[in-house]
Design an enzyme around this catalytic site. Structure first.
Site, PDB file in Angstrom:
ATOM      1  N   LYS A  44      41.591  46.134  12.100  1.00 37.98           N
ATOM      2  CA  LYS A  44      40.414  47.112  13.343  1.00 37.98           C
ATOM      3  C   LYS A  44      39.101  46.651  11.974  1.00 37.98           C
ATOM      4  O   LYS A  44      38.257  47.509  13.010  1.00 37.98           O
ATOM      5  CB  LYS A  44      40.581  48.367  13.438  1.00 37.98           C
ATOM      6  N   LYS A  46      38.424  49.166   9.891  1.00 43.51           N
ATOM      7  CA  LYS A  46      38.052  50.303   9.754  1.00 43.51           C
ATOM      8  C   LYS A  46      38.446  50.893   8.347  1.00 43.51           C
ATOM      9  O   LYS A  46      39.528  50.767   8.114  1.00 43.51           O
ATOM     10  CB  LYS A  46      38.211  51.632  10.418  1.00 43.51           C
TER      11      LYS A  46
HETATM   12  N1  C2G Z   1      36.455  59.146  21.377  1.00 48.37           N
HETATM   13  C1  C2G Z   1      35.869  59.993  22.772  1.00 48.37           C
HETATM   14  N2  C2G Z   1      34.530  60.833  22.249  1.00 48.37           N
HETATM   15  C2  C2G Z   1      33.407  60.226  20.582  1.00 48.37           C
HETATM   16  C3  C2G Z   1      35.034  59.469  19.812  1.00 48.37           C
HETATM   17  C4  C2G Z   1      35.844  59.086  19.852  1.00 48.37           C
HETATM   18  O1  C2G Z   1      35.898  59.962  23.253  1.00 48.37           O
HETATM   19  N3  C2G Z   1      32.644  60.923  20.816  1.00 48.37           N
HETATM   20  C5  C2G Z   1      37.825  58.933  21.477  1.00 48.37           C
HETATM   21  C6  C2G Z   1      38.292  57.367  22.210  1.00 48.37           C
HETATM   22  O2  C2G Z   1      37.268  56.664  22.667  1.00 48.37           O
HETATM   23  C7  C2G Z   1      39.142  57.099  21.400  1.00 48.37           C
HETATM   24  C8  C2G Z   1      39.890  58.305  20.465  1.00 48.37           C
HETATM   25  O3  C2G Z   1      38.740  59.511  21.346  1.00 48.37           O
HETATM   26  O4  C2G Z   1      39.944  57.694  22.609  1.00 48.37           O
HETATM   27  C9  C2G Z   1      39.665  58.245  19.015  1.00 48.37           C
HETATM   28  O5  C2G Z   1      38.806  57.518  19.202  1.00 48.37           O
HETATM   29  P1  C2G Z   1      38.775  56.719  17.188  1.00 48.37           P
HETATM   30  O6  C2G Z   1      39.521  57.231  16.082  1.00 48.37           O
HETATM   31  O7  C2G Z   1      37.130  56.202  17.314  1.00 48.37           O
HETATM   32  O8  C2G Z   1      40.263  55.436  18.466  1.00 48.37           O
HETATM   33  P2  C2G Z   1      39.981  53.536  17.950  1.00 48.37           P
HETATM   34  O9  C2G Z   1      39.256  52.957  16.393  1.00 48.37           O
HETATM   35  O10 C2G Z   1      38.468  53.597  19.450  1.00 48.37           O
HETATM   36  O11 C2G Z   1      41.775  53.485  18.629  1.00 48.37           O
HETATM   37  O12 C2G Z   1      44.477  50.850  20.150  1.00 48.37           O
HETATM   38  C10 C2G Z   1      43.373  52.085  20.256  1.00 48.37           C
HETATM   39  C11 C2G Z   1      42.963  51.979  18.918  1.00 48.37           C
HETATM   40  O13 C2G Z   1      43.844  52.542  17.974  1.00 48.37           O
HETATM   41  C12 C2G Z   1      41.697  52.557  19.624  1.00 48.37           C
END
Ligand code: C2G
Length: 130
Positions: A44, A46
């Site tokens: 990803k 990250k």
């Molecule tokens: N999220 C949120 N508000 C934020 C930050 C994150 O609602 N201020 C939500 C994201 O939309 C996601 C979840 O928290 O639904 C986890 O966020 P991340 O860890 O950034 O996940 P991401 O990298 O988007 O990975 O297959 C899908 C991926 O693994 C998603």
């Protein structure tokens, strides 16, 4: 028994994550989180501050989370939905539209992201302190 599934990296766990998990749980009775492994995070683009085991342990401590499974690749969602009998797939709306095809397998819900907090913001704000 309505089962909800969601996915993410959940690094530097913050209140935006918690609000997402809380609202996801409120959609059903049982919440499964597909937690991105360190290897998948590399895919990803990250690099998490906490490793998978640490992030898993923190998620398992959250009252809204019932099960944490590893997320190893983009394509495992349909198998997970089948294997765990998920009725609802939930993501924050930064993903709106990206997983609509899963609507053939279960309900797809995009929840509004929490403004004003993110793992990136935490890192940037901490940078300013040094
Ligand atoms: N999220 C949120 N508000 C934020 C930050 C994150 O609602 N201020 C939500 C994201 O939309 C996601 C979840 O928290 O639904 C986890 O966020 P991340 O860890 O950034 O996940 P991401 O990298 O988007 O990975 O297959 C899908 C991926 O693994 C998603």
């Amino acid at each position: 028994m309505k089962r909800v599934i969601t996915y993410g990296t959940y690094d530097l766990l913050h209140w935006g994550h918690i609000r997402l998990l809380k609202r996801a749980k409120q959609l059903g009775d049982y919440l499964i989180v597909g937690l991105s492994t360190d290897e998948f995070n590399a895919i990803k683009g990250k690099r998490a501050y906490h490793n998978y085991e640490e992030r898993k342990m923190m998620l398992e401590a959250i009252r809204y989370v019932d099960l944490v499974i590893p997320e190893n690749d983009w394509g495992q969602k349909p198998e997970d939905i089948a294997m765990y009998h998920a009725d609802i797939f939930v993501m924050g709306d930064d993903w709106r539209g990206k997983f609509d095809e899963l609507g053939q397998l279960c309900q797809v819900v995009y929840l509004p992201r929490t403004e004003g907090i993110s793992t990136t913001k935490i890192k940037e704000d901490l940078e300013k302190l040094t």
